[in-house]
Design a protein around this motif. Structure first.
Motif, mmCIF file in Angstrom:
data_model
loop_
_atom_site.group_PDB
_atom_site.id
_atom_site.type_symbol
_atom_site.label_atom_id
_atom_site.label_comp_id
_atom_site.label_asym_id
_atom_site.label_seq_id
_atom_site.Cartn_x
_atom_site.Cartn_y
_atom_site.Cartn_z
ATOM 1 N N VAL A 250 0.853 -1.190 0.000
ATOM 2 C CA VAL A 250 0.000 0.000 0.000
ATOM 3 C C VAL A 250 0.889 1.239 0.000
ATOM 4 N N ARG A 251 0.588 2.169 -0.878
ATOM 5 C CA ARG A 251 1.312 3.438 -0.916
ATOM 6 C C ARG A 251 0.508 4.444 -0.091
ATOM 7 N N THR A 252 0.825 4.518 1.181
ATOM 8 C CA THR A 252 -0.022 5.238 2.137
ATOM 9 C C THR A 252 -0.044 6.742 1.922
ATOM 10 N N GLU A 253 1.027 7.284 1.302
ATOM 11 C CA GLU A 253 1.046 8.743 1.127
ATOM 12 C C GLU A 253 0.138 9.216 -0.005
ATOM 13 N N VAL A 254 -0.339 8.278 -0.827
ATOM 14 C CA VAL A 254 -1.315 8.623 -1.867
ATOM 15 C C VAL A 254 -2.699 8.399 -1.284
ATOM 16 N N THR A 255 -3.392 9.486 -1.018
ATOM 17 C CA THR A 255 -4.703 9.441 -0.361
ATOM 18 C C THR A 255 -5.776 9.998 -1.278
ATOM 19 N N ALA A 256 -6.997 9.997 -0.793
ATOM 20 C CA ALA A 256 -8.119 10.535 -1.568
ATOM 21 C C ALA A 256 -7.950 12.013 -1.869
ATOM 22 N N GLU A 257 -7.123 12.715 -1.072
ATOM 23 C CA GLU A 257 -6.921 14.150 -1.266
ATOM 24 C C GLU A 257 -5.812 14.449 -2.273
ATOM 25 N N HIS A 258 -5.090 13.433 -2.713
ATOM 26 C CA HIS A 258 -4.010 13.626 -3.680
ATOM 27 C C HIS A 258 -4.584 14.250 -4.956
ATOM 28 N N PRO A 259 -3.957 15.285 -5.514
ATOM 29 C CA PRO A 259 -4.520 15.963 -6.698
ATOM 30 C C PRO A 259 -4.781 15.018 -7.873
ATOM 31 N N LEU A 260 -3.868 14.076 -8.128
ATOM 32 C CA LEU A 260 -4.095 13.163 -9.240
ATOM 33 C C LEU A 260 -5.258 12.230 -8.949
ATOM 34 N N VAL A 261 -5.374 11.769 -7.712
ATOM 35 C CA VAL A 261 -6.494 10.907 -7.339
ATOM 36 C C VAL A 261 -7.812 11.647 -7.544
ATOM 37 N N GLN A 262 -7.866 12.901 -7.153
ATOM 38 C CA GLN A 262 -9.086 13.685 -7.351
ATOM 39 C C GLN A 262 -9.398 13.852 -8.836
ATOM 40 N N GLN A 263 -8.351 14.086 -9.636
ATOM 41 C CA GLN A 263 -8.552 14.221 -11.074
ATOM 42 C C GLN A 263 -9.046 12.914 -11.678
ATOM 43 N N LEU A 264 -8.476 11.806 -11.243
ATOM 44 C CA LEU A 264 -8.911 10.499 -11.744
ATOM 45 C C LEU A 264 -10.338 10.190 -11.319
ATOM 46 N N ARG A 265 -10.678 10.550 -10.104
ATOM 47 C CA ARG A 265 -12.042 10.320 -9.614
ATOM 48 C C ARG A 265 -13.056 11.043 -10.496
ATOM 49 N N GLY A 266 -12.759 12.295 -10.841
ATOM 50 C CA GLY A 266 -13.652 13.044 -11.717
ATOM 51 C C GLY A 266 -13.720 12.442 -13.106
ATOM 52 N N PHE A 267 -12.587 11.986 -13.604
ATOM 53 C CA PHE A 267 -12.542 11.362 -14.928
ATOM 54 C C PHE A 267 -13.398 10.100 -14.966
ATOM 55 N N LEU A 268 -13.252 9.233 -13.960
ATOM 56 C CA LEU A 268 -14.026 7.997 -13.934
ATOM 57 C C LEU A 268 -15.519 8.281 -13.830
ATOM 58 N N ALA A 269 -15.881 9.289 -13.054
ATOM 59 C CA ALA A 269 -17.295 9.655 -12.943
ATOM 60 C C ALA A 269 -17.834 10.116 -14.291
ATOM 61 N N GLU A 270 -17.050 10.931 -14.987
ATOM 62 C CA GLU A 270 -17.480 11.434 -16.294
ATOM 63 C C GLU A 270 -17.641 10.298 -17.299
ATOM 64 N N GLN A 271 -16.770 9.294 -17.207
ATOM 65 C CA GLN A 271 -16.826 8.162 -18.138
ATOM 66 C C GLN A 271 -17.764 7.048 -17.663
ATOM 67 N N ARG A 272 -18.412 7.235 -16.534
ATOM 68 C CA ARG A 272 -19.348 6.261 -15.963
ATOM 69 C C ARG A 272 -18.664 4.917 -15.716
ATOM 70 N N ILE A 273 -17.463 4.982 -15.145
ATOM 71 C CA ILE A 273 -16.707 3.793 -14.775
ATOM 72 C C ILE A 273 -16.726 3.692 -13.259
ATOM 73 N N GLN A 274 -17.374 2.673 -12.728
ATOM 74 C CA GLN A 274 -17.546 2.559 -11.282
ATOM 75 C C GLN A 274 -16.411 1.814 -10.594
ATOM 76 N N ILE A 275 -15.800 0.854 -11.306
ATOM 77 C CA ILE A 275 -14.751 0.025 -10.700
ATOM 78 C C ILE A 275 -13.556 0.022 -11.643
ATOM 79 N N ALA A 276 -12.388 0.433 -11.129
ATOM 80 C CA ALA A 276 -11.205 0.489 -11.988
ATOM 81 C C ALA A 276 -9.940 0.612 -11.155
ATOM 82 N N GLY A 277 -8.842 0.155 -11.723
ATOM 83 C CA GLY A 277 -7.508 0.442 -11.218
ATOM 84 C C GLY A 277 -6.770 1.217 -12.287
#
Length: 335
Positions: A250-277
């Motif tokens: 686990v890479r603990t320093e990468v959290t939900a608040e990480h800017p890239l994680v937030q950007q990816l979260r928005g991207f997945l929502a826009e693409q209607r992808i619920q489960i992904a790595g």
């Protein structure tokens, strides 16, 4: 009419038992739809439930070369009938095309590897020469319809690549599309895979690539034990080999608040992808490059054992919640 449940669509029975345990632990009724054969009565209504498609881009490597097309037919039937499908037709098309993934990521503003898609083999050597401007610089290949690191190789010269294309070792892509991609060097010998379930961040996995010389060793190249350009990759979702316990952490320093994680979260929502790595690499020249979307994500057992939240149980919980919302199922139905 049958009791509503979660139906899991896939073609590889070997990966399912850990998920079955997760569904049982969450009290969510589940049933497999093994898409290696079967039939659809097109005049019938699909059974009530929530359907999760986990069709793999590498199904053809297990002798299931038609499963992708079976899934297209099945998902279309389910969607036309109004059933809730997680990982539906649009997600399947993304899963089986790295060209599509690359285009969507680039359009969304992510830094992606410079890539050229070559159709067939006739122009492949010339395309590589154009891609490298005729220089002997490192580059990699991969298959457009990938998974399991299919076609992922490093080349350090055009002569080496030309010899490979002309050799019996040449690995032809199942869809005829070979990707030529810039070779990236990681700042440290690992890549990161950010896991999302229900559109929410679960955890980030650090995948150690120090065992080999191939710096761009993506997690999909590590789904089966193999050697790719000198890099030995272990198997997420199965028992790790002795001494490989730290390959996935686990890479603990990468959290939900990480800017890239937030950007990816928005991207997945826009693409209607619920489960992904989603996989990315931090490079020696200061880039953070996003290069792969896995919509049939696996989970490493060592990571699952140490992470504060289980990816598998998050999926079971998420799909169980969708089932309850859709059918107002009483808790007693979850046995």
């Amino acid at each position: 009419m049958s009791t509503p449940r979660v139906y899991v669509i896939h073609e590889n029975p070997e990966w399912f038992p850990p998920f079955a345990e997760a569904f049982a632990a969450e009290g969510v009724p589940v049933e497999e739809i093994l898409l290696t054969e079967g039939q659809i009565d097109l005049a019938a209504e699909p059974a009530p439930g929530v359907y999760w498609s986990r069709m793999s881009a590498s199904s053809h490597t297990r002798g299931h070369e038609h499963s992708k097309d079976y899934a297209r037919a099945l998902l279309g039937w389910l969607e036309r009938a109004g059933r809730q499908v997680v990982g539906g037709s649009h997600v399947l098309e993304l899963e089986v095309s790295k060209v599509a993934q690359h285009g969507l990521l680039a359009a969304a503003g992510f830094d992606v590897p410079r890539t050229s898609a070559v159709f067939g083999t006739t122009t492949l050597k010339q395309a590589a020469a154009t891609f490298t401007s005729g220089q002997d610089v490192p580059f990699i290949t991969k298959h457009n319809q990938g998974g399991k690191g299919l076609g992922v190789r490093r080349f350090d010269s055009l002569a080496e690549f030309d010899a490979y294309v002309d050799s019996p070792e040449f690995e032809a892509p199942v869809d005829g599309i070979t990707l030529l991609q810039e070779y990236l060097t990681a700042r440290e010998p690992f890549i990161t895979r950010a896991e999302f379930v229900g559109g929410e961040f679960v955890y980030a996995v650090r995948v150690d690539t120090s065992a080999g010389s191939f710096e761009l060793c993506p997690a999909d190249a590590c789904e089966v034990p193999q050697v790719i350009a000198g890099a030995v990759c272990e198997v997420p979702g199965t028992d790790a080999a002795p001494g490989a316990a730290d390959t996935f952490t686990v890479r603990t320093e990468v959290t939900a608040e990480h800017p890239l994680v937030q950007q990816l979260r928005g991207f997945l929502a826009e693409q209607r992808i619920q489960i992904a790595g989603v996989e990315f690499m931090e490079t020696t020249d200061g880039r953070t490059v996003v290069y792969d979307i896995n919509t049939n994500t696996n989970y490493n057992p060592a990571v699952e054992a140490s992470a504060p939240v289980s990816g598998r149980r998050s999926i079971a919980r998420h799909l169980g919640g969708l089932l309850d919302a859709e059918y107002a199922a009483a808790p007693a139905a979850h046995v």
